[in-house]
Design a protein around this motif. Structure first.
Motif, PDB file in Angstrom:
ATOM      1  N   SER A  14      33.585  45.631  61.795  1.00 28.79           N
ATOM      2  CA  SER A  14      33.366  46.416  63.012  1.00 28.79           C
ATOM      3  C   SER A  14      32.673  47.738  62.682  1.00 28.79           C
ATOM      4  O   SER A  14      31.716  48.135  63.366  1.00 28.79           O
ATOM      5  CB  SER A  14      34.697  46.684  63.697  1.00 28.79           C
ATOM      6  N   HIS A  15      33.147  48.412  61.636  1.00 30.13           N
ATOM      7  CA  HIS A  15      32.509  49.660  61.218  1.00 30.13           C
ATOM      8  C   HIS A  15      31.060  49.414  60.809  1.00 30.13           C
ATOM      9  O   HIS A  15      30.169  50.186  61.156  1.00 30.13           O
ATOM     10  CB  HIS A  15      33.274  50.303  60.053  1.00 30.13           C
ATOM     11  N   ARG A  16      30.829  48.354  60.074  1.00 34.00           N
ATOM     12  CA  ARG A  16      29.469  48.044  59.608  1.00 34.00           C
ATOM     13  C   ARG A  16      28.531  47.793  60.786  1.00 34.00           C
ATOM     14  O   ARG A  16      27.399  48.270  60.808  1.00 34.00           O
ATOM     15  CB  ARG A  16      29.531  46.815  58.680  1.00 34.00           C
ATOM     16  N   GLY A  34      25.211  63.198  70.734  1.00 34.02           N
ATOM     17  CA  GLY A  34      25.803  64.218  69.878  1.00 34.02           C
ATOM     18  C   GLY A  34      26.056  63.797  68.445  1.00 34.02           C
ATOM     19  O   GLY A  34      27.009  64.249  67.822  1.00 34.02           O
ATOM     20  N   VAL A  35      25.199  62.916  67.925  1.00 39.80           N
ATOM     21  CA  VAL A  35      25.363  62.417  66.557  1.00 39.80           C
ATOM     22  C   VAL A  35      24.140  62.777  65.732  1.00 39.80           C
ATOM     23  O   VAL A  35      23.011  62.595  66.176  1.00 39.80           O
ATOM     24  CB  VAL A  35      25.546  60.876  66.564  1.00 39.80           C
ATOM     25  N   LEU A  36      24.369  63.292  64.534  1.00 40.44           N
ATOM     26  CA  LEU A  36      23.283  63.531  63.592  1.00 40.44           C
ATOM     27  C   LEU A  36      23.175  62.323  62.672  1.00 40.44           C
ATOM     28  O   LEU A  36      24.197  61.756  62.261  1.00 40.44           O
ATOM     29  CB  LEU A  36      23.549  64.781  62.752  1.00 40.44           C
ATOM     30  N   ARG A  37      21.962  61.921  62.349  1.00 38.47           N
ATOM     31  CA  ARG A  37      21.749  60.727  61.525  1.00 38.47           C
ATOM     32  C   ARG A  37      22.533  60.788  60.209  1.00 38.47           C
ATOM     33  O   ARG A  37      23.121  59.810  59.774  1.00 38.47           O
ATOM     34  CB  ARG A  37      20.260  60.527  61.248  1.00 38.47           C
ATOM     35  N   GLY A  38      22.561  61.948  59.586  1.00 39.26           N
ATOM     36  CA  GLY A  38      23.246  62.092  58.312  1.00 39.26           C
ATOM     37  C   GLY A  38      24.765  61.993  58.402  1.00 39.26           C
ATOM     38  O   GLY A  38      25.444  61.839  57.394  1.00 39.26           O
ATOM     39  N   ASP A  39      25.301  62.086  59.605  1.00 37.47           N
ATOM     40  CA  ASP A  39      26.751  62.048  59.801  1.00 37.47           C
ATOM     41  C   ASP A  39      27.266  60.694  60.282  1.00 37.47           C
ATOM     42  O   ASP A  39      28.473  60.542  60.507  1.00 37.47           O
ATOM     43  CB  ASP A  39      27.173  63.117  60.819  1.00 37.47           C
ATOM     44  N   ILE A  40      26.393  59.725  60.441  1.00 36.50           N
ATOM     45  CA  ILE A  40      26.793  58.438  61.013  1.00 36.50           C
ATOM     46  C   ILE A  40      27.910  57.783  60.198  1.00 36.50           C
ATOM     47  O   ILE A  40      28.955  57.411  60.756  1.00 36.50           O
ATOM     48  CB  ILE A  40      25.592  57.484  61.154  1.00 36.50           C
ATOM     49  N   ASP A  41      27.739  57.635  58.895  1.00 31.34           N
ATOM     50  CA  ASP A  41      28.756  56.961  58.071  1.00 31.34           C
ATOM     51  C   ASP A  41      30.102  57.645  58.176  1.00 31.34           C
ATOM     52  O   ASP A  41      31.134  57.006  58.381  1.00 31.34           O
ATOM     53  CB  ASP A  41      28.322  56.902  56.606  1.00 31.34           C
ATOM     54  N   ARG A  45      33.579  56.086  59.892  1.00 28.08           N
ATOM     55  CA  ARG A  45      34.729  55.819  59.026  1.00 28.08           C
ATOM     56  C   ARG A  45      35.917  56.748  59.291  1.00 28.08           C
ATOM     57  O   ARG A  45      37.058  56.317  59.269  1.00 28.08           O
ATOM     58  CB  ARG A  45      34.321  55.937  57.564  1.00 28.08           C
ATOM     59  N   VAL A  46      35.652  58.026  59.571  1.00 30.27           N
ATOM     60  CA  VAL A  46      36.719  59.008  59.718  1.00 30.27           C
ATOM     61  C   VAL A  46      36.957  59.364  61.180  1.00 30.27           C
ATOM     62  O   VAL A  46      38.066  59.684  61.576  1.00 30.27           O
ATOM     63  CB  VAL A  46      36.379  60.288  58.903  1.00 30.27           C
ATOM     64  N   GLY A  47      35.923  59.326  61.968  1.00 28.34           N
ATOM     65  CA  GLY A  47      36.003  59.783  63.347  1.00 28.34           C
ATOM     66  C   GLY A  47      35.463  61.191  63.439  1.00 28.34           C
ATOM     67  O   GLY A  47      35.107  61.805  62.441  1.00 28.34           O
ATOM     68  N   ARG A  48      35.373  61.716  64.595  1.00 23.03           N
ATOM     69  CA  ARG A  48      34.825  63.065  64.767  1.00 23.03           C
ATOM     70  C   ARG A  48      35.788  63.994  64.195  1.00 23.03           C
ATOM     71  O   ARG A  48      36.136  64.827  63.840  1.00 23.03           O
ATOM     72  CB  ARG A  48      34.590  63.358  66.228  1.00 23.03           C
TER      73      ARG A  48
END
Length: 48
Positions: A14-16, A34-41, A45-48
């Motif tokens: 699901s995460h993948r 409100g998402v930056l490309r570098g923060d997607i992973d 995995r952790v949530g906001r």
């Protein structure tokens, strides 16, 4: 025990899928949610 392993595999898949979907969006679409490309992973995995 097998149930726990199955849940982990399902969670990983699901995460993948979520990571793949977010990476397929362009920067403008990511910005709209409100998402930056570098923060997607990390966000997946952790949530906001």
């Amino acid at each position: 025990m097998l149930n726990s392993i199955a849940q982990r595999i399902q969670s990983f898949r699901s995460h993948r899928r979520t990571i793949i979907e977010l990476n397929s969006m362009d920067d403008r679409m990511l910005s709209d949610i409100g998402v930056l490309r570098g923060d997607i992973d990390r966000m997946v995995r952790v949530g906001r």
